[in-house]
Design an enzyme around this catalytic site. Sequence first.
Site, mmCIF file in Angstrom:
data_model
loop_
_atom_site.group_PDB
_atom_site.id
_atom_site.type_symbol
_atom_site.label_atom_id
_atom_site.label_comp_id
_atom_site.label_asym_id
_atom_site.label_seq_id
_atom_site.Cartn_x
_atom_site.Cartn_y
_atom_site.Cartn_z
ATOM 1 N N LYS A 1 0.842 -1.200 0.000
ATOM 2 C CA LYS A 1 0.000 0.000 0.000
ATOM 3 C C LYS A 1 0.874 1.247 0.000
ATOM 4 C CE LYS A 1 -4.001 1.918 2.501
ATOM 5 N NZ LYS A 1 -4.886 1.745 3.678
ATOM 6 N N SER A 16 -9.798 1.753 2.713
ATOM 7 C CA SER A 16 -8.897 2.473 1.849
ATOM 8 C C SER A 16 -7.845 1.604 1.143
ATOM 9 C CB SER A 16 -8.180 3.543 2.669
ATOM 10 O OG SER A 16 -7.342 2.954 3.633
ATOM 11 N N SER A 25 -10.051 -0.570 6.940
ATOM 12 C CA SER A 25 -9.436 -0.359 5.626
ATOM 13 C C SER A 25 -8.736 -1.561 5.011
ATOM 14 C CB SER A 25 -8.447 0.804 5.693
ATOM 15 O OG SER A 25 -9.130 2.026 5.615
#
Lengths: 520, 97
Positions: free
Chosen positions: A80, A155, A179
């Site tokens: 990420k 996210s 997330s």
Amino acid sequence: MKEILRWPAAELAQKINRREIKAKEAVSAYLEQLYALEPELNSFVTVDEEGAYAQAGRIDELTQSGKNAGPLAGVPVAVKDNLCTRGLRTTCASRMLEDFVPFYEAGAVERLRAAGAIILGKTNMDEFAMGSTSETSAFGPVKNPWDISRVPGGSSGGSCCAVAAAQSLCALGSDTGGSIRQPASYCGVVGLKPTYGTVSRWGLVAYASSLDQIGPIARNVEDCALLLEVISGGDKRDSTCLDRRDVDFGRAFARTSASPQTSPQTSSQASLQACPEDVRGLRIGIVRDYFDEGLDGEVAAAVRRAAQQLRDQGALVEEVDLSLVSYAIPAYYTIACAEASSNLARFDGVKYGYRAGAEKGLHPMYRRTRTEGFGTEVKRRIVLGSFVLSSGYYEAYYEKALRVKAMIVAAFDKAFSRFDLLLGPVAPTTAPLLGQTGDDPLKMYLGDIYTVSVNLAGLPAISLPCGLDSRGLPIGVQLVGPRFGEKTILQAARAYEKACGGFALSPMTERAEKKGGMKV
Amino acid sequence: MAQEISDKMIDELEILAKLDLSGEERERVRKDLGQMLDYIGRMNELDTEGVEPLYHVMPAVNVFREDEETGSSIREEILAGAPEAVDGCFRVPRTVE
């Protein structure tokens, strides 16, 4: 899909360590898949082809000289883009950090590399991890690989999308209010949020420090456990990181090395440790108040079927009221935004990142830089956070939220005095259409109702695929454990996975193969 | 019961948050903040009398380490990422007239 793309992480690493195939072959197969699907999915911000081949070269050299290159030798991992990677652009999907190249590596990424993993690139996400759809990215939205007219969740949307589309074998995400778990659910993959303090946050760009935790995203439970083992453990550079000794998650769950010698943590687990896939006697509480209004009927039915599946295998499944459910989101957004407003104060156009030009004076430069550098959702949260921490409102909002948090923690403690695990949905619905949530922040926040309290209480939880709805979209079931209860979670997760006969990748992976076939 | 967000409050938030909140943005903040405060205000339905605010979920103890220099100088690497640097320092716009 190519055969090499089908192997689980442990198997791929074993073949590479045994020199049956080269790490370079794994990298090239995954990059081919990544590039083939990327125009439709947008799951990556940066692809590090050069770095990936360089690391693969080092792995192949090691194995050629007869050395073991680690438990993740040659395993492609997508990271990420809020985790710092040395020499590799780290943007947090924000204009503010569009050109930021860290000169140090996040602790979790260091551990991945040391275990032989290959970082394929950095995944797209909601800007600064603030969002539940991966649409707030400054680099365009990520698409759901099961239906590209829909969001992948957020996210960590890029990480979950990449795994579901076999653009990468595994990924790292971060979870502040769901997330990892929510996009894992929308994308039909396995995502785990560890107990707070299990994984070092060194090098994770902070959103809400008391809630943030890095975790693994994988296709199956075993890979998830293996990845978790690699990234867990103490780190002096993060004072909230615990020096846990019980992090042998991968070894404990590898089918070949299951050993009854592991010392049990609690008496209720004593008989279960001997056989990691066994849930007989495990006490699982279905969180009844998660099935109230707001939960989609198909999601509710699939989650209840998952509970029944575990009951059929011998788990003792009963309903439990957790209470306080409707206060979790208010408390979460108060605390998370307060911490965000403080953490994001560092982006001021002086030390790194974006700076607005042609401003006379320091303070006008700060303001202009932040106004231009941050997107709408980030500014929204900074403003709310600044408000709840401001003099005159601090007690009414921020301190109140910390008291509610104390009550939520107590409610979980009470539930875990009766149950080994709690079971519920991950999100109220399956993946929504793109562009549906942007103008109504509150609507987006309400989608986090089943995930945020886990972060407030610092607990571990996993999201597992538990079927498809009538539109063919994945549904997720969540298993929540007490603090340090990852092994119990993984054990039940394995049992469930086995009973289901494994989890499927998105249909898109097969389409990519056909495309590839046509090229030849 | 909608919380009124006055111009004065927004002016103060501009300073605290170091953001320019003008024009359209100002009205959006007024609407969003008002809506969020209404929503998070539902926490007041809960009686928290006698409940201590919980800052850390883990038993928190301060972690100290020896104040020793480790590693090598990273001045050059840090400055390489700065928007503007001069003579080994960050450069900022004029701060005093």
